[in-house]
Design a protein around this motif. Structure first.
Motif, mmCIF file in Angstrom:
data_model
loop_
_atom_site.group_PDB
_atom_site.id
_atom_site.type_symbol
_atom_site.label_atom_id
_atom_site.label_comp_id
_atom_site.label_asym_id
_atom_site.label_seq_id
_atom_site.Cartn_x
_atom_site.Cartn_y
_atom_site.Cartn_z
ATOM 1 N N GLY A 1 0.823 -1.198 0.000
ATOM 2 C CA GLY A 1 0.000 0.000 0.000
ATOM 3 C C GLY A 1 0.857 1.246 0.000
ATOM 4 N N ILE A 2 0.224 2.404 -0.150
ATOM 5 C CA ILE A 2 0.944 3.672 -0.186
ATOM 6 C C ILE A 2 0.938 4.288 1.204
ATOM 7 N N ASN A 3 2.076 4.654 1.691
ATOM 8 C CA ASN A 3 2.207 5.288 2.993
ATOM 9 C C ASN A 3 1.862 6.765 2.855
ATOM 10 N N ALA A 4 0.761 7.174 3.465
ATOM 11 C CA ALA A 4 0.279 8.553 3.341
ATOM 12 C C ALA A 4 1.283 9.559 3.869
ATOM 13 N N GLU A 5 2.236 9.057 4.662
ATOM 14 C CA GLU A 5 3.229 9.965 5.210
ATOM 15 C C GLU A 5 4.146 10.493 4.115
ATOM 16 N N TYR A 6 4.272 9.718 3.033
ATOM 17 C CA TYR A 6 5.190 10.095 1.971
ATOM 18 C C TYR A 6 4.494 10.719 0.773
ATOM 19 N N MET A 7 3.189 10.537 0.659
ATOM 20 C CA MET A 7 2.481 11.012 -0.523
ATOM 21 C C MET A 7 1.147 11.627 -0.135
ATOM 22 N N GLY A 8 0.904 12.830 -0.633
ATOM 23 C CA GLY A 8 -0.379 13.473 -0.395
ATOM 24 C C GLY A 8 -1.027 13.859 -1.711
ATOM 25 N N ILE A 9 -2.096 13.164 -2.079
ATOM 26 C CA ILE A 9 -2.792 13.457 -3.330
ATOM 27 C C ILE A 9 -4.226 13.860 -3.001
ATOM 28 N N ILE A 10 -4.523 15.133 -3.156
ATOM 29 C CA ILE A 10 -5.865 15.627 -2.833
ATOM 30 C C ILE A 10 -6.352 16.546 -3.950
ATOM 31 N N ASN A 11 -6.184 16.067 -5.169
ATOM 32 C CA ASN A 11 -6.581 16.866 -6.322
ATOM 33 C C ASN A 11 -8.085 16.789 -6.549
ATOM 34 N N ARG A 12 -8.613 17.806 -7.251
ATOM 35 C CA ARG A 12 -10.021 17.880 -7.628
ATOM 36 C C ARG A 12 -10.963 17.694 -6.446
ATOM 37 N N ASN A 13 -10.697 18.423 -5.383
ATOM 38 C CA ASN A 13 -11.546 18.338 -4.191
ATOM 39 C C ASN A 13 -12.165 19.671 -3.809
ATOM 40 N N MET A 14 -12.095 20.648 -4.704
ATOM 41 C CA MET A 14 -12.692 21.966 -4.465
ATOM 42 C C MET A 14 -12.143 22.609 -3.187
ATOM 43 N N ILE A 15 -10.844 22.441 -2.981
ATOM 44 C CA ILE A 15 -10.203 23.017 -1.805
ATOM 45 C C ILE A 15 -9.878 24.477 -2.067
ATOM 46 N N GLY A 16 -10.323 25.331 -1.173
ATOM 47 C CA GLY A 16 -10.069 26.757 -1.302
ATOM 48 C C GLY A 16 -8.924 27.216 -0.430
ATOM 49 N N GLU A 17 -8.841 28.538 -0.231
ATOM 50 C CA GLU A 17 -7.744 29.113 0.555
ATOM 51 C C GLU A 17 -7.693 28.552 1.974
ATOM 52 N N ASN A 18 -8.844 28.494 2.640
ATOM 53 C CA ASN A 18 -8.865 28.016 4.019
ATOM 54 C C ASN A 18 -8.437 26.567 4.123
ATOM 55 N N GLY A 19 -8.866 25.759 3.158
ATOM 56 C CA GLY A 19 -8.486 24.353 3.170
ATOM 57 C C GLY A 19 -6.987 24.179 3.061
ATOM 58 N N VAL A 20 -6.361 24.944 2.166
ATOM 59 C CA VAL A 20 -4.919 24.859 2.013
ATOM 60 C C VAL A 20 -4.219 25.337 3.287
ATOM 61 N N LYS A 21 -4.791 26.330 3.912
ATOM 62 C CA LYS A 21 -4.208 26.837 5.160
ATOM 63 C C LYS A 21 -4.209 25.754 6.236
ATOM 64 N N TYR A 22 -5.339 25.077 6.396
ATOM 65 C CA TYR A 22 -5.427 24.003 7.386
ATOM 66 C C TYR A 22 -4.403 22.911 7.091
ATOM 67 N N LEU A 23 -4.294 22.560 5.808
ATOM 68 C CA LEU A 23 -3.350 21.521 5.415
ATOM 69 C C LEU A 23 -1.918 21.924 5.753
ATOM 70 N N ALA A 24 -1.539 23.123 5.344
ATOM 71 C CA ALA A 24 -0.163 23.580 5.539
ATOM 72 C C ALA A 24 0.217 23.641 7.009
ATOM 73 N N GLU A 25 -0.727 24.047 7.836
ATOM 74 C CA GLU A 25 -0.451 24.171 9.272
ATOM 75 C C GLU A 25 -0.142 22.831 9.928
ATOM 76 N N HIS A 26 -0.443 21.748 9.232
ATOM 77 C CA HIS A 26 -0.188 20.417 9.787
ATOM 78 C C HIS A 26 0.951 19.697 9.078
ATOM 79 N N PHE A 27 1.684 20.408 8.250
ATOM 80 C CA PHE A 27 2.832 19.804 7.581
ATOM 81 C C PHE A 27 3.833 19.239 8.587
ATOM 82 N N GLN A 28 3.908 19.863 9.749
ATOM 83 C CA GLN A 28 4.886 19.434 10.744
ATOM 84 C C GLN A 28 4.655 17.995 11.202
ATOM 85 N N HIS A 29 3.429 17.501 10.984
ATOM 86 C CA HIS A 29 3.109 16.130 11.394
ATOM 87 C C HIS A 29 3.402 15.108 10.300
#
Length: 410
Positions: A1-29
């Motif tokens: 299987g694919i280890n989500a820790e190494y790959m993040g694919i979230i294309n075509r999900n209608m993610i806006g500015e706030n969504g990207v902000k939430y994602l980026a704030e958790h990059f440390q994990h």
């Protein structure tokens, strides 16, 4: 299987500015992240800013795909200013992100911080000649670049001139895509004159660039410097029969060619004759697209007569050429024979209507069939009693035939 820790694919999900902000704030994990794909979403320059400000938490990032998000020049500026946190980046996809000349300038000024870049996709933006100039000067910092996609950017002859003059710094380039940029004959001249610096080029896409016969001549005369070329796409240009002749006469310099796309180039029967007569120099050809020209029935015959020189052919596109029913029949039969010979099969399938003309043509080709042919399928061939009589009178040329299928269901 694919280890989500190494790959993040979230294309075509209608993610806006706030969504990207939430994602980026958790990059440390997910500090081991290597691939981030957020293409075809809904964020703009602020989203790009949020991502960039948190690059420091994903230092192992190798692939960043932001295709078709409207980040614009300002968004690219934010990304570029934080490149030093992702020095291992190998693939950067900014296709269709509303980047203009200023955006490319920001990118180019910071490419020195991502020296391992191998794939750069800037297709469908607004780069133009000035942007191409900024980009070209940055090649010095990206010697590992292998793929450069600049399709649909309104780069003209001057832009290509700037790019070509700096090819010496990207000697490992394997794929160059300049689709739909209107570089014209002069642009091709500038490009070809610097082929010597990119000898590893395997794929060249010059579709839709207003290339005439002079441009085709320039291109062909410099084939000798790109002997590893495997894919050549010249669809939607205007070089006609003479251009086809120049290309054909230099096939000997690109013996590894596997795909040749000449769709819609005003090539007639003379042009296709030149091509066919030189197929022997490109024996590895697998795909040939010659749709939308005007080769006619005679052109189809010229092609068919030389199919034995490209025995690896697997895909042939020939529609919209006024080749007529006889031309189509000849092509069908020759492709079937080719497949039989190439795969060393003991079976020949020529299914579908070929009529009396077709069966006579096929019989005349029996001498080219493998001597161990055991099965001949002529399902629904529609050749009638006269055709059958002709076939029967020549079956002695197939001494090992064990099965003959003449099923004419309809």
């Amino acid at each position: 299987g694919i280890n989500a820790e190494y790959m993040g694919i979230i294309n075509r999900n209608m993610i806006g500015e706030n969504g990207v902000k939430y994602l980026a704030e958790h990059f440390q994990h997910i500090s081991n992240l290597e691939t981030l794909n957020i293409n075809w979403n809904l964020f703009g320059e602020n989203g790009a800013k949020y991502l960039a400000e948190h690059f420091q938490h994903v230092p192992n990032l190798q692939t960043l795909d932001l295709e078709c998000n409207e980040i614009g020049d300002n968004g690219v500026k934010y990304l570029s200013e934080y490149f030093h946190f992702i020095p291992n980046l190998q693939t950067l996809n900014l296709r269709g992100t509303q980047i203009g000349n200023n955006g490319v300038k920001y990118l180019a000024e910071h490419f020195q911080f991502i020296p391992n870049l191998q794939t750069l996709n800037l297709a469908e933006n607004h780069i133009e000649d000035y942007g191409a100039k900024y980009l070209a000067k940055s090649f010095y910092y990206n010697p590992k670049l292998q793929t450069l996609n600049l399709e649909g950017n309104n780069i003209r002859e001057n832009g290509v001139k700037y790019l070509s003059e700096y090819f010496q710094f990207i000697p490992n380039l394997q794929t160059l895509d300049l689709y739909c940029n209107n570089i014209g004959d002069n642009g091709v001249k500038y490009l070809a004159e610097y082929f010597q610096f990119i000898p590893n080029l395997q794929t060249l896409n010059l579709e839709g660039n207003q290339i005439g016969e002079i441009g085709a001549k320039y291109l062909a005369e410099y084939f000798q410097y790109i002997p590893n070329l495997q894919t050549l796409i010249l669809e939607g240009n205007i070089f006609g029969d003479n251009g086809a002749k120049y290309l054909a006469e230099n096939f000997q310099y690109v013996p590894n060619l596997q795909k040749l796309d000449l769709y819609c180039n005003n090539i007639g029967e003379n042009g296709v004759k030149y091509l066919a007569e030189h197929f022997k120099y490109i024996p590895n050809l697998q795909t040939l697209n010659i749709e939308g020209n005007r080769i006619g029935e005679n052109g189809a015959k010229y092609l068919a007569e030389h199919f034995q020189d490209i025995s690896n052919i697997q895909k042939l596109k020939i529609y919209y050429n006024n080749i007529g029913e006889k031309g189509e029949t000849i092509i069908k039969i020759e492709l079937s024979i080719n497949q039989c010979i190439q795969s060393r099969m003991t079976i020949l399938n020529v299914n579908g209507k070929i009529g009396e003309f077709g069966i006579k043509y096929l019989v005349d080709r029996f001498k080219y069939l493998p001597s161990n042919l055991q099965i001949l399928n002529l399902y629904e061939s529609g050749f009638g009693e006269n055709g059958l009589k002709y076939l029967a009178g020549h079956l002695h040329h197939l001494p090992n035939l064990r099965k003959l299928n003449l099923d004419q269901e309809n």
